[in-house]
Enzyme design. Structure first.
Site, PDB file in Angstrom:
ATOM      1  N   ALA A  10      -6.321  -7.663 -95.144  1.00 32.38           N
ATOM      2  CA  ALA A  10      -6.265  -6.423 -94.362  1.00 32.38           C
ATOM      3  C   ALA A  10      -7.665  -5.947 -94.005  1.00 32.38           C
ATOM      4  CB  ALA A  10      -5.521  -5.339 -95.142  1.00 32.38           C
ATOM      5  N   ARG A  39      -7.812  -0.541-100.458  1.00 29.10           N
ATOM      6  CA  ARG A  39      -7.825  -0.821 -99.023  1.00 29.10           C
ATOM      7  C   ARG A  39      -6.466  -0.534 -98.397  1.00 29.10           C
ATOM      8  NH1 ARG A  39     -10.499  -6.237 -96.838  1.00 29.10           N
ATOM      9  NH2 ARG A  39     -12.312  -4.928 -97.266  1.00 29.10           N
ATOM     10  N   SER A 267     -33.553  -7.427 -78.683  1.00 27.01           N
ATOM     11  CA  SER A 267     -33.399  -6.354 -79.669  1.00 27.01           C
ATOM     12  C   SER A 267     -34.079  -6.766 -80.965  1.00 27.01           C
ATOM     13  CB  SER A 267     -31.912  -6.073 -79.921  1.00 27.01           C
ATOM     14  OG  SER A 267     -31.340  -7.117 -80.678  1.00 27.01           O
ATOM     15  N   CYS A 274     -20.214 -12.594 -88.410  1.00 24.83           N
ATOM     16  CA  CYS A 274     -19.866 -13.907 -87.850  1.00 24.83           C
ATOM     17  C   CYS A 274     -21.042 -14.782 -87.457  1.00 24.83           C
ATOM     18  CB  CYS A 274     -18.961 -13.717 -86.628  1.00 24.83           C
ATOM     19  SG  CYS A 274     -17.302 -13.161 -87.056  1.00 24.83           S
TER      20      CYS A 274
END
Length: 500
Positions: A10, A39, A267, A274
């Site tokens: 989740a 959670r 930046s 990821c």
């Protein structure tokens, strides 16, 4: 027709994905399961554990109707016809593949639990980002533990969600990848999952392929995007050393139809759960396949990202007269990007850690990151809880963070930072007052007119001290600072003549 969908995990992927399935498929009962009761309690409350624009409204509409959150793993597995695995796959911190390979212990644990308690036919969908052949590993575990009551098909259905736009990405995706076994049962399973997505996604955006291609496509997509960011960040260092403007360079390059403009915004560096993890996973795969040159190529993408964060942090110290010891510095933004509360691999963590090592006192403000998260992240990276406790203040207001600060450091591109009253902030700062814009989002000309010394990524800003050398009379030195340079480049990048 599918009537029950379940998801184990989740988190940032499982929760939003299942919420959108429930919204678009009101006749399907969707259950999200996690073994963490805290959670699940948050998913069942008014304050969700994941911040995504639009997510609250969807959960409030569907929760208790056809969207349910539970800790009952056994019931979720047994009742679901399609079962997503969406658990964490962190980078290994020990043993073979340490620092690069994905740790699949949670995926394996879920697979074994499915094999243990499942009854009847199940389509098990690998949703977590995993190495190539992970679906085969799941299938092997299920097959080895199969009994006469069980029949499984394992599919790969990688997510392509960008935090901050995850709901829009789910509602209107570029593509849906579904990989499966090349067999009649495999193609039947692929079509079954496709039928769920076809409820709101055009069929021509649903791409089917073999499992290995699907798994590799996810890693390669993230690697390509990160490669573009590292490339423009490498160019930004050249721009600062030569006087070019990286924004102008990116505009010119992006107009080339073969290249395009996206992901060419320089930046302080990319972050998130990821990019780095997936690239390092790809590096490990290449090394395992005895492709060292390919592994080195992708590893350099991560190295440039680390270099960009270090370079930015060192620039702050150099500009503040080569010492930040005891100085208050406002860290504006701690999430890895705007519109999320996720701090994983955030550039702000590593910039802050460097400044703490130099003795700075930090005032951190982020509109969505909780104070205890800031503390945990800095403790994990620095390994010095006492220093974090004594030298870090987490503020609930940006003006509070800026009060008395020698410098503002923009680490996250939150929209709120573009609308602050910088004249008010300037009045409450020691002079010279610095702004380090690590996201290139502020009006630099306006800031210099107020009186700020402005430093940003990939270009030189004509500052007060350069235009009016006599303007700085109450600071710690004159405009040329401790480095002997008019602007605050590192000593390795001076404004010098180049002989060709």
């Amino acid at each position: 027709m599918v009537t029950r969908v379940g998801c184990i995990g989740a988190g940032y992927v499982g929760g939003p994905t299942c919420a959108v399935i429930a919204l678009k498929c009101p006749d399907i009962r969707v259950t999200v399961c996690d073994m963490n009761p805290t959670r699940i309690g948050q998913w069942n409350s008014d304050k969700l554990p994941v911040f995504e624009p639009g997510l609250d409204e969807i959960v409030q509409k569907c929760r208790g109707v056809n969207l349910f959150f539970t800790t009952d793993v056994v019931a979720t597995i047994q009742e679901s016809e399609v079962l997503f695995i969406s658990v964490n796959t962190p980078t290994k911190t020990y043993g073979h593949g340490k620092g690069r390979a994905a740790n699949l212990k949670y995926v394996e644990s879920v697979a074994r639990e499915i094999a243990k308690v499942a009854r009847g036919n199940k389509i098990v969908v690998e949703k977590s980002t995993v190495p190539v052949k992970s679906a085969q590993s799941i299938a092997d575990i299920l097959k080895a533990n199969r009994n006469s009551q069980n029949k499984f098909q394992v599919l790969s259905n990688p997510e392509f969600l960008a935090e901050g736009t995850a709901i829009e990405d789910l509602l209107n995706p570029d593509r849906i990848l579904i990989g499966g076994e090349d067999s009649p049962d495999g193609w039947k399973a692929i079509e079954t999952l496709s039928s769920v997505y076809k409820r709101w996604i055009p069929a021509d955006r649903i791409i089917t392929m073999n499992t290995w291609s699907s798994e590799l496509s996810k890693l390669v997509a993230n690697a390509f995007l990160a490669q573009r960011i590292s490339a423009i960040n490498a160019v930004s260092a050249v721009c600062e050393a030569t006087g070019a403007d990286v924004g102008q360079v990116a505009l010119a390059v992006g107009k080339d139809s073969r290249i395009g403009p996206r992901f060419l915004q320089a930046s302080v560096g990319f972050g998130g759960s990821c990019f780095q993890k997936d690239i390092l996973n790809l590096v490990y795969i290449c090394e395992s396949l005895n492709l060292p040159e390919v592994a080195e190529f992708w590893l350099n993408v991560v190295s440039i990202n680390d270099y960009q964060k270090q370079r930015f942090a060192k620039r702050i110290v150099n500009c503040l007269f080569n010492t930040v010891s005891g100085k208050r510095i406002a860290i504006m933004g701690f999430a890895f990007k705007k519109n999320t509360g996720d701090t994983r691999e955030s550039a702000a963590i590593y910039v802050s850690a460097h400044l703490l090592e130099e003795g700075a006192r930090l005032a951190v403000y982020d509109p969505k990151v909780e104070a205890d998260q800031v503390t945990r992240d800095l403790n994990n990276v620095t390994g010095t809880p006492d220093v974090v406790r004594d030298q870090v203040e987490v503020c609930s207001d940006p003006y509070e963070a800026a009060r008395g600060a020698h410098a503002l450091v923009i680490c996250t591109e939150w929209d709120v930072f573009q609308t602050l009253d910088y004249a008010r902030i300037f009045a409450g700062m020691p002079k010279p007052a610095y702004v380090f814009d690590g996201r290139k989002i502020l009006d630099h000309e306006k800031l210099t007119k107020i009186g700020f010394e402005v430093e940003t990524i990939g270009k030189r800003v004509r500052n007060v001290s350069q235009s009016h050398p006599a303007a700085i009379t109450n600071g710690a030195g004159s405009g040329d600072g401790a480095t002997g340079l008019d602007s605050c480049e590192d000593a390795t990048g001076p404004d010098s003549e180049m002989t060709l």
